[in-house]
Write a protein that holds these residues in place. Structure first.
Motif, PDB file in Angstrom:
ATOM      1  N   SER A 128       0.696  -1.184   0.039  1.00 28.37           N
ATOM      2  CA  SER A 128       0.028   0.053   0.033  1.00 28.37           C
ATOM      3  C   SER A 128       1.008   1.242  -0.157  1.00 28.37           C
ATOM      4  O   SER A 128       1.846   1.365   0.568  1.00 28.37           O
ATOM      5  N   GLU A 129       0.489   2.140  -0.875  1.00 25.59           N
ATOM      6  CA  GLU A 129       1.267   3.707  -0.751  1.00 25.59           C
ATOM      7  C   GLU A 129       0.323   4.583  -0.010  1.00 25.59           C
ATOM      8  O   GLU A 129       0.725   5.434   0.630  1.00 25.59           O
ATOM      9  N   LEU A 130      -0.981   4.369  -0.167  1.00 20.91           N
ATOM     10  CA  LEU A 130      -2.221   5.641   0.293  1.00 20.91           C
ATOM     11  C   LEU A 130      -3.355   4.541   0.587  1.00 20.91           C
ATOM     12  O   LEU A 130      -4.063   4.230  -0.494  1.00 20.91           O
ATOM     13  N   LYS A 131      -3.587   4.514   1.615  1.00 20.17           N
ATOM     14  CA  LYS A 131      -4.836   3.889   2.227  1.00 20.17           C
ATOM     15  C   LYS A 131      -6.040   4.597   1.751  1.00 20.17           C
ATOM     16  O   LYS A 131      -6.076   5.757   1.349  1.00 20.17           O
ATOM     17  N   PRO A 132      -7.179   3.883   1.501  1.00 20.48           N
ATOM     18  CA  PRO A 132      -8.376   4.678   0.879  1.00 20.48           C
ATOM     19  C   PRO A 132      -8.949   5.711   1.835  1.00 20.48           C
ATOM     20  O   PRO A 132      -8.903   5.686   3.171  1.00 20.48           O
ATOM     21  N   PHE A 133      -9.002   6.640   1.117  1.00 22.10           N
ATOM     22  CA  PHE A 133      -9.889   7.907   1.988  1.00 22.10           C
ATOM     23  C   PHE A 133     -10.441   8.858   0.942  1.00 22.10           C
ATOM     24  O   PHE A 133     -10.734   8.371  -0.268  1.00 22.10           O
ATOM     25  N   ASP A 134     -11.417   9.506   1.722  1.00 24.08           N
ATOM     26  CA  ASP A 134     -12.270  10.618   0.957  1.00 24.08           C
ATOM     27  C   ASP A 134     -11.532  11.724   0.540  1.00 24.08           C
ATOM     28  O   ASP A 134     -11.243  12.378   1.440  1.00 24.08           O
ATOM     29  N   ALA A 135     -11.153  11.846  -0.605  1.00 22.03           N
ATOM     30  CA  ALA A 135     -10.348  12.973  -1.254  1.00 22.03           C
ATOM     31  C   ALA A 135     -11.203  14.258  -1.297  1.00 22.03           C
ATOM     32  O   ALA A 135     -12.215  14.292  -1.638  1.00 22.03           O
ATOM     33  N   PRO A 136     -10.571  15.498  -0.841  1.00 19.86           N
ATOM     34  CA  PRO A 136     -10.923  16.681  -1.140  1.00 19.86           C
ATOM     35  C   PRO A 136     -11.737  17.077  -2.503  1.00 19.86           C
ATOM     36  O   PRO A 136     -12.692  17.908  -2.489  1.00 19.86           O
ATOM     37  N   TRP A 137     -11.398  16.325  -3.531  1.00 14.42           N
ATOM     38  CA  TRP A 137     -11.748  16.661  -4.915  1.00 14.42           C
ATOM     39  C   TRP A 137     -13.069  15.816  -5.111  1.00 14.42           C
ATOM     40  O   TRP A 137     -13.263  15.860  -6.328  1.00 14.42           O
ATOM     41  N   GLY A 138     -13.410  14.876  -4.038  1.00 18.14           N
ATOM     42  CA  GLY A 138     -14.677  14.212  -4.327  1.00 18.14           C
ATOM     43  C   GLY A 138     -14.605  12.784  -4.412  1.00 18.14           C
ATOM     44  O   GLY A 138     -15.633  12.114  -4.767  1.00 18.14           O
ATOM     45  N   GLN A 139     -13.551  12.284  -4.663  1.00 14.55           N
ATOM     46  CA  GLN A 139     -13.367  10.669  -5.208  1.00 14.55           C
ATOM     47  C   GLN A 139     -12.844  10.109  -3.795  1.00 14.55           C
ATOM     48  O   GLN A 139     -12.452  10.509  -2.772  1.00 14.55           O
ATOM     49  N   ARG A 140     -13.346   8.660  -3.827  1.00 13.60           N
ATOM     50  CA  ARG A 140     -12.677   7.852  -2.848  1.00 13.60           C
ATOM     51  C   ARG A 140     -11.379   7.335  -3.519  1.00 13.60           C
ATOM     52  O   ARG A 140     -11.453   7.253  -4.789  1.00 13.60           O
ATOM     53  N   TYR A 141     -10.145   7.365  -2.818  1.00 18.43           N
ATOM     54  CA  TYR A 141      -8.874   7.157  -3.340  1.00 18.43           C
ATOM     55  C   TYR A 141      -7.785   6.377  -2.798  1.00 18.43           C
ATOM     56  O   TYR A 141      -7.945   6.578  -1.525  1.00 18.43           O
ATOM     57  N   ALA A 142      -7.307   5.625  -3.426  1.00 20.70           N
ATOM     58  CA  ALA A 142      -6.270   4.812  -2.666  1.00 20.70           C
ATOM     59  C   ALA A 142      -5.025   4.614  -3.807  1.00 20.70           C
ATOM     60  O   ALA A 142      -5.315   4.576  -4.977  1.00 20.70           O
ATOM     61  N   VAL A 143      -3.954   4.095  -3.247  1.00 19.04           N
ATOM     62  CA  VAL A 143      -2.865   3.752  -4.107  1.00 19.04           C
ATOM     63  C   VAL A 143      -2.090   2.566  -3.528  1.00 19.04           C
ATOM     64  O   VAL A 143      -1.834   2.517  -2.509  1.00 19.04           O
ATOM     65  N   VAL A 144      -2.084   1.473  -4.608  1.00 24.63           N
ATOM     66  CA  VAL A 144      -1.484   0.240  -4.284  1.00 24.63           C
ATOM     67  C   VAL A 144      -0.164   0.113  -5.302  1.00 24.63           C
ATOM     68  O   VAL A 144      -0.351   0.303  -6.436  1.00 24.63           O
ATOM     69  N   LEU A 145       1.173  -0.429  -4.851  1.00 25.02           N
ATOM     70  CA  LEU A 145       2.233  -0.177  -5.716  1.00 25.02           C
ATOM     71  C   LEU A 145       2.342  -1.875  -6.498  1.00 25.02           C
ATOM     72  O   LEU A 145       2.001  -2.959  -5.646  1.00 25.02           O
ATOM     73  N   ASP A 146       2.668  -1.529  -7.784  1.00 26.17           N
ATOM     74  CA  ASP A 146       2.846  -3.013  -8.531  1.00 26.17           C
ATOM     75  C   ASP A 146       4.207  -3.503  -8.125  1.00 26.17           C
ATOM     76  O   ASP A 146       4.808  -2.651  -7.255  1.00 26.17           O
ATOM     77  N   PRO A 147       4.620  -4.851  -8.428  1.00 21.91           N
ATOM     78  CA  PRO A 147       5.839  -5.333  -8.283  1.00 21.91           C
ATOM     79  C   PRO A 147       7.254  -4.414  -8.434  1.00 21.91           C
ATOM     80  O   PRO A 147       8.067  -4.674  -7.741  1.00 21.91           O
ATOM     81  N   ASP A 148       6.964  -3.392  -9.377  1.00 19.34           N
ATOM     82  CA  ASP A 148       7.918  -2.455  -9.605  1.00 19.34           C
ATOM     83  C   ASP A 148       8.113  -1.235  -8.858  1.00 19.34           C
ATOM     84  O   ASP A 148       8.835  -0.474  -9.128  1.00 19.34           O
ATOM     85  N   GLY A 149       7.038  -1.148  -8.216  1.00 21.91           N
ATOM     86  CA  GLY A 149       6.983  -0.045  -7.400  1.00 21.91           C
ATOM     87  C   GLY A 149       6.199   1.315  -8.109  1.00 21.91           C
ATOM     88  O   GLY A 149       6.069   2.412  -7.513  1.00 21.91           O
ATOM     89  N   ASN A 150       5.512   1.023  -9.184  1.00 17.51           N
ATOM     90  CA  ASN A 150       4.692   1.743  -9.833  1.00 17.51           C
ATOM     91  C   ASN A 150       3.386   1.999  -9.208  1.00 17.51           C
ATOM     92  O   ASN A 150       2.852   0.846  -8.704  1.00 17.51           O
ATOM     93  N   GLY A 151       2.712   3.190  -9.036  1.00 17.94           N
ATOM     94  CA  GLY A 151       1.340   3.294  -8.291  1.00 17.94           C
ATOM     95  C   GLY A 151       0.215   2.965  -9.363  1.00 17.94           C
ATOM     96  O   GLY A 151       0.184   3.170 -10.532  1.00 17.94           O
ATOM     97  N   ALA A 152      -0.663   1.952  -8.858  1.00 20.49           N
ATOM     98  CA  ALA A 152      -1.859   1.657  -9.070  1.00 20.49           C
ATOM     99  C   ALA A 152      -3.192   2.483  -8.487  1.00 20.49           C
ATOM    100  O   ALA A 152      -3.323   2.030  -7.353  1.00 20.49           O
ATOM    101  N   ASP A 153      -3.488   3.595  -9.041  1.00 18.23           N
ATOM    102  CA  ASP A 153      -4.420   4.639  -8.442  1.00 18.23           C
ATOM    103  C   ASP A 153      -5.773   3.810  -8.484  1.00 18.23           C
ATOM    104  O   ASP A 153      -6.302   3.574  -9.623  1.00 18.23           O
TER     105      ASP A 153
END
Length: 136
Positions: free
Chosen positions: A108-133
């Motif tokens: 996990s890079e960023l746990k799910p949260f309610d973003a101020p821009w109106g989205q539910r948002y989270a980031v998980v890293l792929d095996p090479d460290g790239n973010g999957a939003d």
């Protein structure tokens, strides 16, 4: 004669997103969990592509593939230069996909949260460290 005036104007069209991977099988397993479809046996290939609805393609190349035509190529020292965003339908969908990926051992890079821009948002890293939003 001006060479610029004789050259036809071409408007480029984004057609393919290329991702370099250190482990093809691990990368394909991660992105299959996010809905991308790859042919059976692709894990052993040096180059793999899939076409998304709408025609955009996503391709994966092994590090050795890049070195085959760029002999001095080295992976970037830092990760996180690429992020692909996946619409998960609903806030509950974001949470469910996030939990499924983290439970499968992805970082996990960023746990799910309610973003101020109106989205539910989270980031998980792929095996090479790239973010999957993940968003909804």
């Amino acid at each position: 004669m001006n060479s610029e005036s004789s050259t036809p104007h071409v408007t480029p069209r984004l057609d393919l997103i290329g991702i370099v991977t250190s482990d093809m099988a691990a990368s394909l397993a991660f992105y299959r969990r996010l809905g991308l479809v790859f042919e059976a046996g692709s894990e052993e290939a040096p180059h793999v592509e899939t076409t998304l609805p709408g025609g955009l393609r996503v391709a994966f190349d092994t590090e050795d593939t890049l070195r085959s035509f760029m002999p001095g190529w080295q992976p970037p020292a830092d990760s996180g230069r690429l992020g692909l965003a996946f619409h998960c339908g609903t806030s509950a969908g974001v949470d469910a996909v996030y939990e499924e990926l983290v439970a499968a051992g992805y970082r996990s890079e960023l746990k799910p949260f309610d973003a101020p821009w109106g989205q539910r948002y989270a980031v998980v890293l792929d095996p090479d460290g790239n973010g999957a939003d993940l968003f909804a």
